[in-house]
Design an enzyme around this catalytic site. Sequence first.
Site, mmCIF file in Angstrom:
data_model
loop_
_atom_site.group_PDB
_atom_site.id
_atom_site.type_symbol
_atom_site.label_atom_id
_atom_site.label_comp_id
_atom_site.label_asym_id
_atom_site.label_seq_id
_atom_site.Cartn_x
_atom_site.Cartn_y
_atom_site.Cartn_z
ATOM 1 N N PHE A 1 32.138 27.736 40.738
ATOM 2 C CA PHE A 1 32.599 27.432 39.377
ATOM 3 C C PHE A 1 33.937 26.683 39.352
ATOM 4 O O PHE A 1 34.475 26.425 38.285
ATOM 5 C CB PHE A 1 32.685 28.712 38.533
ATOM 6 C CG PHE A 1 33.592 29.785 39.087
ATOM 7 C CD1 PHE A 1 34.959 29.750 38.882
ATOM 8 C CD2 PHE A 1 33.048 30.857 39.806
ATOM 9 C CE1 PHE A 1 35.790 30.740 39.384
ATOM 10 C CE2 PHE A 1 33.878 31.863 40.313
ATOM 11 C CZ PHE A 1 35.252 31.798 40.093
ATOM 12 N N ARG B 1 45.828 42.998 31.225
ATOM 13 C CA ARG B 1 44.427 42.736 31.584
ATOM 14 C C ARG B 1 43.473 43.548 30.695
ATOM 15 O O ARG B 1 42.383 43.091 30.370
ATOM 16 C CB ARG B 1 44.194 43.072 33.063
ATOM 17 C CG ARG B 1 45.025 42.249 34.021
ATOM 18 C CD ARG B 1 44.566 40.836 34.161
ATOM 19 N NE ARG B 1 43.226 40.735 34.696
ATOM 20 C CZ ARG B 1 42.640 39.588 35.017
ATOM 21 N NH1 ARG B 1 43.268 38.435 34.834
ATOM 22 N NH2 ARG B 1 41.423 39.564 35.498
ATOM 23 N N HIS C 1 43.689 33.291 30.014
ATOM 24 C CA HIS C 1 43.963 33.678 31.401
ATOM 25 C C HIS C 1 45.187 34.591 31.388
ATOM 26 O O HIS C 1 46.090 34.396 30.581
ATOM 27 C CB HIS C 1 44.284 32.427 32.234
ATOM 28 C CG HIS C 1 44.995 32.713 33.525
ATOM 29 N ND1 HIS C 1 44.324 32.949 34.699
ATOM 30 C CD2 HIS C 1 46.314 32.842 33.812
ATOM 31 C CE1 HIS C 1 45.222 33.199 35.658
ATOM 32 N NE2 HIS C 1 46.431 33.136 35.142
ATOM 33 N N ASN D 1 36.632 31.133 28.794
ATOM 34 C CA ASN D 1 36.824 32.478 28.258
ATOM 35 C C ASN D 1 38.180 32.730 27.600
ATOM 36 O O ASN D 1 38.782 33.780 27.783
ATOM 37 C CB ASN D 1 36.533 33.531 29.336
ATOM 38 C CG ASN D 1 37.430 33.384 30.543
ATOM 39 O OD1 ASN D 1 38.225 32.445 30.617
ATOM 40 N ND2 ASN D 1 37.334 34.291 31.487
ATOM 41 N N GLU E 1 52.467 32.113 39.490
ATOM 42 C CA GLU E 1 51.981 31.290 38.368
ATOM 43 C C GLU E 1 53.085 30.865 37.383
ATOM 44 O O GLU E 1 53.036 29.751 36.854
ATOM 45 C CB GLU E 1 50.905 32.064 37.592
ATOM 46 C CG GLU E 1 49.618 32.236 38.388
ATOM 47 C CD GLU E 1 48.632 33.209 37.735
ATOM 48 O OE1 GLU E 1 48.938 33.765 36.655
ATOM 49 O OE2 GLU E 1 47.561 33.414 38.315
ATOM 50 N N ARG F 1 38.846 38.755 24.924
ATOM 51 C CA ARG F 1 37.627 38.070 25.373
ATOM 52 C C ARG F 1 36.371 38.660 24.739
ATOM 53 O O ARG F 1 35.353 37.982 24.607
ATOM 54 C CB ARG F 1 37.531 38.128 26.899
ATOM 55 C CG ARG F 1 38.527 37.197 27.595
ATOM 56 C CD ARG F 1 38.616 37.550 29.058
ATOM 57 N NE ARG F 1 39.356 36.585 29.855
ATOM 58 C CZ ARG F 1 39.678 36.787 31.121
ATOM 59 N NH1 ARG F 1 39.340 37.918 31.719
ATOM 60 N NH2 ARG F 1 40.346 35.878 31.783
ATOM 61 N N LYS G 1 43.416 29.063 26.614
ATOM 62 C CA LYS G 1 42.690 27.934 27.197
ATOM 63 C C LYS G 1 42.261 26.932 26.117
ATOM 64 O O LYS G 1 42.270 27.232 24.924
ATOM 65 C CB LYS G 1 41.481 28.465 27.986
ATOM 66 C CG LYS G 1 41.880 29.360 29.175
ATOM 67 C CD LYS G 1 40.662 29.777 29.997
ATOM 68 C CE LYS G 1 41.058 30.761 31.092
ATOM 69 N NZ LYS G 1 39.897 31.188 31.911
ATOM 70 N N TYR H 1 44.653 27.333 40.093
ATOM 71 C CA TYR H 1 43.363 27.891 40.510
ATOM 72 C C TYR H 1 43.137 27.796 42.021
ATOM 73 O O TYR H 1 41.983 27.873 42.477
ATOM 74 C CB TYR H 1 42.241 27.183 39.759
ATOM 75 C CG TYR H 1 42.092 27.619 38.302
ATOM 76 C CD1 TYR H 1 42.104 28.976 37.958
ATOM 77 C CD2 TYR H 1 41.912 26.688 37.280
ATOM 78 C CE1 TYR H 1 41.959 29.384 36.635
ATOM 79 C CE2 TYR H 1 41.758 27.091 35.945
ATOM 80 C CZ TYR H 1 41.783 28.439 35.637
ATOM 81 O OH TYR H 1 41.616 28.844 34.330
ATOM 82 N N THR I 1 36.243 39.460 32.470
ATOM 83 C CA THR I 1 36.159 38.003 32.661
ATOM 84 C C THR I 1 35.041 37.364 31.830
ATOM 85 O O THR I 1 35.240 36.318 31.218
ATOM 86 C CB THR I 1 35.904 37.699 34.159
ATOM 87 O OG1 THR I 1 36.905 38.380 34.939
ATOM 88 C CG2 THR I 1 35.968 36.218 34.443
HETATM 89 P P1 ATP Z 1 41.662 34.567 34.723
HETATM 90 O O1 ATP Z 1 42.120 34.292 36.129
HETATM 91 O O2 ATP Z 1 41.359 33.297 33.924
HETATM 92 O O3 ATP Z 1 42.558 35.517 33.989
HETATM 93 P P2 ATP Z 1 39.855 36.548 35.670
HETATM 94 O O4 ATP Z 1 40.985 36.961 36.546
HETATM 95 O O5 ATP Z 1 39.274 37.554 34.736
HETATM 96 O O6 ATP Z 1 40.244 35.284 34.809
HETATM 97 P P3 ATP Z 1 38.771 35.155 37.911
HETATM 98 O O7 ATP Z 1 37.808 35.775 38.834
HETATM 99 O O8 ATP Z 1 40.188 34.985 38.345
HETATM 100 O O9 ATP Z 1 38.682 35.951 36.539
HETATM 101 O O10 ATP Z 1 38.177 33.731 37.491
HETATM 102 C C1 ATP Z 1 39.017 32.702 36.984
HETATM 103 C C2 ATP Z 1 38.283 32.010 35.867
HETATM 104 O O11 ATP Z 1 37.151 31.353 36.389
HETATM 105 C C3 ATP Z 1 37.739 32.938 34.789
HETATM 106 O O12 ATP Z 1 38.667 33.192 33.746
HETATM 107 C C4 ATP Z 1 36.535 32.193 34.288
HETATM 108 O O13 ATP Z 1 36.906 31.248 33.264
HETATM 109 C C5 ATP Z 1 36.066 31.419 35.484
HETATM 110 N N1 ATP Z 1 34.946 32.105 36.132
HETATM 111 C C6 ATP Z 1 34.986 33.247 36.854
HETATM 112 N N2 ATP Z 1 33.769 33.578 37.320
HETATM 113 C C7 ATP Z 1 32.937 32.605 36.869
HETATM 114 C C8 ATP Z 1 31.533 32.369 37.000
HETATM 115 N N3 ATP Z 1 30.756 33.200 37.688
HETATM 116 N N4 ATP Z 1 31.016 31.260 36.410
HETATM 117 C C9 ATP Z 1 31.790 30.408 35.714
HETATM 118 N N5 ATP Z 1 33.134 30.576 35.538
HETATM 119 C C10 ATP Z 1 33.690 31.660 36.111
HETATM 120 MG MG MG Z 2 42.129 35.604 37.765
#
Ligand code: ATP
Ligand code: MG
Length: 143
Positions: A56, A89, A119, A116, A130, A106, A8, A48, A95
């Site tokens: 968020f 993962r 992704h 973070n 994706e 992370r 990112k 997304y 996350t």
């Molecule tokens: P990614 O999809 O980026 O690999 P993830 O699968 O661990 O991350 P997701 O639940 O898919 O987590 O969330 C997508 C992204 O949205 C996260 O990587 C994070 O940057 C952001 N995100 C998730 N939860 C929150 C939150 N509570 N507040 C702010 N940002 C969030």
């Molecule tokens: Mg995700």
Amino acid sequence: MRTLIIIKPWAVSKGLVGEILSRFERRGIRLAGLKVVKVDREKADKLYAIHKGKEFYDSIIKHITSSPIVVGVLDICIDDPGGAVRLVRKIIGATDPAKADMGTIRGDFGLRIDRNVIHASDSTKSAEYEIPIFFDDNELIEY
Ligand code: ATP
Ligand code: MG
């Protein structure tokens, strides 16, 4: 099995690309494709889509479109596709960087959940959705 990773904007701007990619390389995971991209709003919305409506959403869209990212397709050559996704993962960690284990990407880099560092596709189905957002078939190399 192929999966998408995105380094990112925050991590790219901090010069962490090589360090992050080496975590996968050292595990014997191959890069089938890699590029630097400035994501437009349309691609960001597609990536997304499952988060649309969440509180968020605007924050992650703003971050991913803010400056260049590095997108990569990882080729994980083990028999179990679900296990391959879980391994990636596990390497990236939880996350929220504050909760991610040390030794994960992370857990070692970054501070804020909405920036973070990386992704990764969270299932074989999401990988299939994706990867074509960023790569044509002929840009992915099998070796
Ligand atoms: P990614 O999809 O980026 O690999 P993830 O699968 O661990 O991350 P997701 O639940 O898919 O987590 O969330 C997508 C992204 O949205 C996260 O990587 C994070 O940057 C952001 N995100 C998730 N939860 C929150 C939150 N509570 N507040 C702010 N940002 C969030
Ligand atoms: Mg995700």
